[in-house]
Design a protein around this motif. Structure first.
Motif, short mmCIF file in Angstrom:
data_model
loop_
_atom_site.label_atom_id
_atom_site.label_comp_id
_atom_site.label_asym_id
_atom_site.label_seq_id
_atom_site.Cartn_x
_atom_site.Cartn_y
_atom_site.Cartn_z
N VAL A 179 -17.16 -127.38 -18.79
CA VAL A 179 -16.34 -126.60 -19.53
C VAL A 179 -17.39 -125.92 -20.58
O VAL A 179 -18.16 -126.50 -21.26
N ILE A 180 -17.38 -124.47 -20.40
CA ILE A 180 -18.36 -123.97 -21.49
C ILE A 180 -17.64 -123.82 -23.03
O ILE A 180 -16.60 -122.96 -23.07
N PRO A 181 -18.27 -124.58 -24.16
CA PRO A 181 -17.41 -124.61 -25.04
C PRO A 181 -17.44 -123.19 -25.83
O PRO A 181 -16.47 -122.90 -26.24
N GLU A 182 -18.57 -122.35 -25.73
CA GLU A 182 -18.55 -121.05 -26.23
C GLU A 182 -19.24 -120.03 -25.49
O GLU A 182 -20.29 -120.35 -24.77
N LEU A 183 -18.58 -119.05 -25.06
CA LEU A 183 -18.76 -118.09 -24.40
C LEU A 183 -18.98 -116.71 -24.87
O LEU A 183 -18.26 -116.25 -25.61
N PRO A 184 -20.29 -116.14 -24.88
CA PRO A 184 -20.52 -114.88 -25.70
C PRO A 184 -19.59 -113.93 -25.04
O PRO A 184 -19.30 -113.86 -23.88
N ILE A 185 -19.44 -112.67 -25.92
CA ILE A 185 -18.66 -111.68 -25.50
C ILE A 185 -19.36 -110.98 -24.41
O ILE A 185 -20.30 -110.81 -24.35
N ALA A 203 -11.04 -113.85 -13.97
CA ALA A 203 -12.01 -112.63 -14.38
C ALA A 203 -11.38 -111.64 -15.44
O ALA A 203 -11.87 -111.30 -16.10
N ARG A 204 -9.99 -111.59 -14.80
CA ARG A 204 -9.15 -110.43 -15.84
C ARG A 204 -8.88 -111.00 -17.21
O ARG A 204 -8.91 -110.46 -18.11
N LYS A 205 -8.49 -112.37 -17.23
CA LYS A 205 -8.48 -113.25 -18.46
C LYS A 205 -9.62 -113.18 -19.29
O LYS A 205 -9.64 -112.77 -20.43
N LEU A 206 -10.89 -113.34 -18.65
CA LEU A 206 -12.03 -112.92 -19.38
C LEU A 206 -12.35 -111.58 -19.78
O LEU A 206 -12.87 -111.28 -21.06
#
Ligand code: IPE
Length: 257
Positions: A179-185, A203-206
């Motif tokens: 799991v990626i803990p923090e995803l850059p905008i 993809a839509r949720k992101l």
């Protein structure tokens, strides 16, 4: 005020048409009751709305879809909404259903109505809305996802934070399987997506999460099957999941594939 999306993959069994997961609804509802903060809930379509949208070939793009299909999608979403409301009531929440037509016209939010939803939440009820088929003028309709409704409401209400409670542990790095803990905008990790989804899956949720984060609001993506993580994320305790930090809210350090 907090905006929470109840993913269709949590509140329904996505591999079986028209099958709700009532225990998952009540578990999430209990967690929402423990947040100690006004909440607006948005739920998805799962094996209700998505099932019929696929059957009738309906998408988010406005077009002249089969009107029986539109009616059937809307009918199934009303049925799922009722199941969500029943679950909320059962655990002591005071749900206040707001069909998307009470909050949006086509794909545009009605600002006054959104503000009223926040006032209803502040008064002690839990507004509940959902992704649905919506009229786009003339003979055109389209599917409006609950994820899009999240970003529309966030743009007007600037909630303290947003939570997407999905059927996954968070956003996965497909290479490391962590799991990626923090995803850059705006990061676009590679995703393994599911079928039976007309609104664009993860993809839509992101992309909607990034839209919300650009407006300055932190977005958490957590597993809705372990709803204590919603509480932990909201209370800023250790939690498992992914955060997309709101623009201007601290350093963005995580890397992604
Ligand atoms: C879908 O909403 C609504 C319909 C298909 C009618 P979402 O796109 O938010 O649903 P989930 O959460 O992915 O199932």
């Amino acid at each position: 005020m907090i905006l929470v999306k109840l993913g269709g993959s949590v509140i329904t069994n996505k591999s079986k048409p028209l099958s709700p997961r009532k225990a998952a609804v009540t578990k999430i509802a209990r967690a929402l009751g423990r947040l100690g903060e006004p909440v607006i809930a948005v739920h998805g379509g799962g094996s209700f709305g998505h099932y019929w949208s696929v059957k009738y070939g309906m998408h988010t793009r406005p077009a002249e879809y089969n009107m029986r299909g539109v009616a059937t999608v809307k009918n199934s979403m009303t049925a799922l909404n009722k199941i969500v409301l029943d679950g909320f009531l059962e655990v002591g929440l005071r749900p206040y259903t707001l069909p998307p037509t009470a909050l949006v016209r086509g794909h545009r939010v009605i600002e006054q109505a959104a503000r009223d939803a926040a006032r209803i939440a502040a008064a002690g009820m839990t507004p509940v809305t959902f992704g649905d088929a919506v009229w786009m003028g003339g003979r055109k309709t389209s599917i409006l996802s609950g994820d899009r409704i999240m970003s529309m409401l966030a743009a007007v209400l600037r909630p303290r934070l947003c939570v997407f409670a999905l059927g996954e542990e968070g956003v996965y790095d497909t290479e490391t399987r962590r799991v990626i803990p923090e995803l850059p905008i705006g990061a676009r990790p590679r995703l393994n997506d599911v079928e039976m989804d007309v609104t664009g899956g993860m993809a839509r949720k992101l992309s909607e999460s990034a839209r919300i984060a650009r407006g300055g609001t932190d977005v958490f993506i957590v597993n809705g099957n372990a709803p204590e993580r919603i509480v932990d994320a909201v209370k800023r305790r250790r939690y498992r999941g992914t955060i997309i930090k709101g623009a201007g809210r601290g350093r963005r350090t995580a890397r992604t594939s």
